[in-house]
Design a protein around this motif. Structure first.
Motif, PDB file in Angstrom:
ATOM      1  N   PRO A   8      87.735  13.870  39.241  1.00  0.00           N
ATOM      2  CA  PRO A   8      88.111  14.477  40.518  1.00  0.00           C
ATOM      3  C   PRO A   8      89.435  15.237  40.499  1.00  0.00           C
ATOM      4  O   PRO A   8      89.705  16.016  41.402  1.00  0.00           O
ATOM      5  CB  PRO A   8      88.187  13.286  41.470  1.00  0.00           C
ATOM      6  N   TYR A   9      90.246  15.038  39.487  1.00  0.00           N
ATOM      7  CA  TYR A   9      91.534  15.737  39.422  1.00  0.00           C
ATOM      8  C   TYR A   9      91.509  16.891  38.431  1.00  0.00           C
ATOM      9  O   TYR A   9      92.526  17.478  38.117  1.00  0.00           O
ATOM     10  CB  TYR A   9      92.652  14.757  39.053  1.00  0.00           C
ATOM     11  N   TRP A  10      90.327  17.214  37.939  1.00  0.00           N
ATOM     12  CA  TRP A  10      90.150  18.289  36.981  1.00  0.00           C
ATOM     13  C   TRP A  10      90.422  19.628  37.649  1.00  0.00           C
ATOM     14  O   TRP A  10      90.060  19.860  38.788  1.00  0.00           O
ATOM     15  CB  TRP A  10      88.735  18.239  36.436  1.00  0.00           C
ATOM     16  N   ASN A  11      91.061  20.511  36.900  1.00  0.00           N
ATOM     17  CA  ASN A  11      91.394  21.840  37.412  1.00  0.00           C
ATOM     18  C   ASN A  11      91.162  22.830  36.274  1.00  0.00           C
ATOM     19  O   ASN A  11      91.883  22.807  35.281  1.00  0.00           O
ATOM     20  CB  ASN A  11      92.855  21.846  37.866  1.00  0.00           C
ATOM     21  N   PHE A  12      90.148  23.682  36.415  1.00  0.00           N
ATOM     22  CA  PHE A  12      89.778  24.583  35.327  1.00  0.00           C
ATOM     23  C   PHE A  12      90.928  25.502  34.938  1.00  0.00           C
ATOM     24  O   PHE A  12      91.195  25.710  33.763  1.00  0.00           O
ATOM     25  CB  PHE A  12      88.541  25.403  35.698  1.00  0.00           C
ATOM     26  N   GLU A  13      91.624  26.077  35.914  1.00  0.00           N
ATOM     27  CA  GLU A  13      92.715  26.992  35.598  1.00  0.00           C
ATOM     28  C   GLU A  13      93.821  26.297  34.824  1.00  0.00           C
ATOM     29  O   GLU A  13      94.398  26.870  33.915  1.00  0.00           O
ATOM     30  CB  GLU A  13      93.281  27.644  36.865  1.00  0.00           C
ATOM     31  N   ARG A  14      94.114  25.060  35.168  1.00  0.00           N
ATOM     32  CA  ARG A  14      95.140  24.299  34.438  1.00  0.00           C
ATOM     33  C   ARG A  14      94.713  24.090  32.995  1.00  0.00           C
ATOM     34  O   ARG A  14      95.499  24.305  32.064  1.00  0.00           O
ATOM     35  CB  ARG A  14      95.394  22.951  35.114  1.00  0.00           C
ATOM     36  N   GLU A  15      93.467  23.686  32.780  1.00  0.00           N
ATOM     37  CA  GLU A  15      92.980  23.453  31.424  1.00  0.00           C
ATOM     38  C   GLU A  15      92.876  24.757  30.643  1.00  0.00           C
ATOM     39  O   GLU A  15      93.150  24.796  29.444  1.00  0.00           O
ATOM     40  CB  GLU A  15      91.643  22.718  31.440  1.00  0.00           C
ATOM     41  N   LEU A  16      92.510  25.830  31.311  1.00  0.00           N
ATOM     42  CA  LEU A  16      92.459  27.146  30.687  1.00  0.00           C
ATOM     43  C   LEU A  16      93.849  27.561  30.211  1.00  0.00           C
ATOM     44  O   LEU A  16      94.042  27.967  29.062  1.00  0.00           O
ATOM     45  CB  LEU A  16      91.900  28.162  31.673  1.00  0.00           C
ATOM     46  N   ALA A  17      94.843  27.433  31.075  1.00  0.00           N
ATOM     47  CA  ALA A  17      96.220  27.807  30.719  1.00  0.00           C
ATOM     48  C   ALA A  17      96.753  26.915  29.597  1.00  0.00           C
ATOM     49  O   ALA A  17      97.411  27.390  28.670  1.00  0.00           O
ATOM     50  CB  ALA A  17      97.128  27.719  31.944  1.00  0.00           C
ATOM     51  N   ARG A  18      96.464  25.630  29.662  1.00  0.00           N
ATOM     52  CA  ARG A  18      96.928  24.683  28.636  1.00  0.00           C
ATOM     53  C   ARG A  18      96.334  25.036  27.265  1.00  0.00           C
ATOM     54  O   ARG A  18      97.046  25.064  26.267  1.00  0.00           O
ATOM     55  CB  ARG A  18      96.533  23.267  29.032  1.00  0.00           C
ATOM     56  N   ALA A  19      95.049  25.313  27.228  1.00  0.00           N
ATOM     57  CA  ALA A  19      94.394  25.653  25.969  1.00  0.00           C
ATOM     58  C   ALA A  19      94.882  26.995  25.434  1.00  0.00           C
ATOM     59  O   ALA A  19      95.078  27.168  24.232  1.00  0.00           O
ATOM     60  CB  ALA A  19      92.878  25.666  26.145  1.00  0.00           C
ATOM     61  N   ALA A  20      95.107  27.964  26.322  1.00  0.00           N
ATOM     62  CA  ALA A  20      95.608  29.275  25.900  1.00  0.00           C
ATOM     63  C   ALA A  20      97.000  29.144  25.304  1.00  0.00           C
ATOM     64  O   ALA A  20      97.307  29.748  24.272  1.00  0.00           O
ATOM     65  CB  ALA A  20      95.616  30.241  27.084  1.00  0.00           C
TER      66      ALA A  20
END
Length: 88
Positions: A8-20
């Protein structure tokens, strides 16, 4: 706020930025928008390709990396809808 992986606390943009940031460390970039990327599933995770010049300097070309599944899917999530070939 809760955990950092999936759920429930997942955020695609956060994970996208972190991986980038991990894929291209210390490179200045603009916002990475969903409209600037192409994605497809792989065994290792969700493969991302950022269009040339969309967020990074054009000289870098297309920036590609994977976001591991465990950063996108909550532990113990029902993954039965995903084909086995994708890995999970």
């Amino acid at each position: 706020m809760g955990g950092t992986s999936g759920g429930p606390y997942w955020n695609f943009e956060r994970e996208l930025a972190r991986a980038a940031e991990s894929a291209v460390p210390n490179q200045p970039h603009g916002d990475i928008l969903r409209t600037d990327i192409a994605i497809y599933p792989k065994r290792t995770g969700l493969h991302v390709a950022i269009q040339q010049g969309a967020a990074y300097a054009s000289a870098l070309g297309t920036v590609e990396f994977d976001i591991p599944w465990d950063r996108l899917i909550a532990p113990k999530a029902d993954m039965s809808f995903i084909p086995n070939q994708w890995g999970h």
